[in-house]
Design a protein around this motif. Structure first.
Motif, mmCIF file in Angstrom:
data_model
loop_
_atom_site.group_PDB
_atom_site.id
_atom_site.type_symbol
_atom_site.label_atom_id
_atom_site.label_comp_id
_atom_site.label_asym_id
_atom_site.label_seq_id
_atom_site.Cartn_x
_atom_site.Cartn_y
_atom_site.Cartn_z
ATOM 1 N N SER A 30 -103.453 -76.366 88.727
ATOM 2 C CA SER A 30 -104.026 -77.510 88.022
ATOM 3 C C SER A 30 -103.024 -78.650 87.930
ATOM 4 O O SER A 30 -103.404 -79.834 88.025
ATOM 5 C CB SER A 30 -104.463 -77.093 86.616
ATOM 6 N N PHE A 31 -101.759 -78.318 87.746
ATOM 7 C CA PHE A 31 -100.724 -79.348 87.650
ATOM 8 C C PHE A 31 -100.663 -80.189 88.918
ATOM 9 O O PHE A 31 -100.594 -81.422 88.871
ATOM 10 C CB PHE A 31 -99.373 -78.692 87.374
ATOM 11 N N LEU A 32 -100.704 -79.507 90.067
ATOM 12 C CA LEU A 32 -100.642 -80.231 91.334
ATOM 13 C C LEU A 32 -101.845 -81.147 91.517
ATOM 14 O O LEU A 32 -101.714 -82.295 91.953
ATOM 15 C CB LEU A 32 -100.556 -79.230 92.488
ATOM 16 N N LEU A 33 -103.014 -80.646 91.185
ATOM 17 C CA LEU A 33 -104.216 -81.476 91.323
ATOM 18 C C LEU A 33 -104.180 -82.646 90.343
ATOM 19 O O LEU A 33 -104.614 -83.761 90.666
ATOM 20 C CB LEU A 33 -105.458 -80.629 91.080
ATOM 21 N N ALA A 34 -103.656 -82.408 89.141
ATOM 22 C CA ALA A 34 -103.576 -83.479 88.148
ATOM 23 C C ALA A 34 -102.632 -84.585 88.594
ATOM 24 O O ALA A 34 -102.856 -85.767 88.289
ATOM 25 C CB ALA A 34 -103.125 -82.913 86.806
ATOM 26 N N VAL A 35 -101.562 -84.229 89.317
ATOM 27 C CA VAL A 35 -100.672 -85.248 89.866
ATOM 28 C C VAL A 35 -101.450 -86.167 90.796
ATOM 29 O O VAL A 35 -101.286 -87.393 90.778
ATOM 30 C CB VAL A 35 -99.478 -84.596 90.597
#
Length: 283
Positions: free
Chosen positions: A31-36
């Motif tokens: 999720s962190f990568l997609l949120a970036v």
């Protein structure tokens, strides 16, 4: 009654919550990568630095937020963008109905607990038979939400190059998300190990020729093995128990037989969780 007390001792709310945190770690990384990606793209479209973060804080839905980006980026109005995002998030209505029986408290508290229902956490918390581990749900979501917000903030500030976003965003998120769910499911259910291994082999073969998304769809065909093996395993368990549901009812002395036979397909942890929630629901 004794089994319920034993289940409560072994599977405490704290243990369920910690299990949810462990399950949510891999999901939070993806999720962190997609949120970036969301933060960077929204900043490039003129959202500023505050609006994307507030959106992630309040909405916390990648599919809905990217729908907003797509609609606004193509020149659509705010009403159309919000409508498209709301339609995508309408999937949470049946998901909320499914888990409503395992939430606690009055309307306000149940509505508040329902905010923890996100796709991956909902799937991880499912015990089978329409029952859910609410504490595992809370734990899995509790670590994903701050990761989503933090990733959005980083994307807004750093604004990575679009090529990097493509490589580290969707191309990493989809496999990582499904891998995290797969590993947790394999750990809890032995019957899923063969389909999981076969699915990994199919995905590894298809990824050479196809993008990650279609490769994962093709690998999902391995789940058909679990559908075939599950009824056969249940039948073998019932035969080994030496009684059928009708015989047990007629005999009256082995009322727990069919339940025990059916429960042999579950891991001890999941069976104890189910007994714990059944004990809580009993008057």
């Amino acid at each position: 009654m004794d089994s319920s007390r034993s289940a409560k001792t072994v599977v405490s709310p704290r243990a369920s919550f910690l299990s949810g945190l462990r399950t949510g770690c891999g999901l939070a990384a993806a999720s962190f990568l997609l949120a970036v990606s969301f933060g960077a793209i929204s900043a490039s479209q003129g959202w500023g630095r505050i609006a994307p973060v507030i959106c992630s804080l309040a909405v916390f839905s990648g599919s809905a937020q990217f729908a907003l980006l797509a609609a606004l980026g193509s020149g659509g109005g705010m009403a159309g963008a919000v409508t498209s995002a709301a339609l995508i998030n309408s999937r949470f209505v049946p998901m909320g109905i499914a888990i409503a029986g395992d939430l606690r408290g009055g309307r306000f508290r149940r509505a508040l607990e329902g905010q923890a229902v996100v796709d991956a956490s909902w799937a991880a918390a499912h015990l089978g038979g329409g029952r859910f581990d609410r504490y595992l749900l809370f734990g899995a979501t509790a670590i994903q939400w701050p990761a989503w917000v933090a990733g959005t903030g980083l994307g807004v500030v750093v604004a990575p190059h679009p090529d990097l976003l493509h490589r580290l965003g969707l191309d990493v998120l989809t496999p990582a998300l499904f891998l995290a769910l797969l590993l947790d499911e394999v750990r809890r259910e032995r019957i899923n190990r063969l389909p999981a291994l076969l699915g990994a082999m199919i995905a590894a073969a298809l990824i050479v020729f196809l993008p990650a998304g279609p490769a994962l769809v093709g690998a999902a065909l391995a789940a058909l093995i679990a559908l075939v093996r599950a009824p056969a395993r249940a039948g073998q368990a019932e035969e080994a128990d030496g009684t059928t549901a009708d015989e047990a009812t007629a005999d009256g002395t082995r009322a727990g037989g069919p339940t025990k036979a059916a429960g042999q397909a579950e891991t001890p942890e999941r069976a104890l969780r189910r007994a714990h929630f059944d004990g809580e629901a009993a008057p």
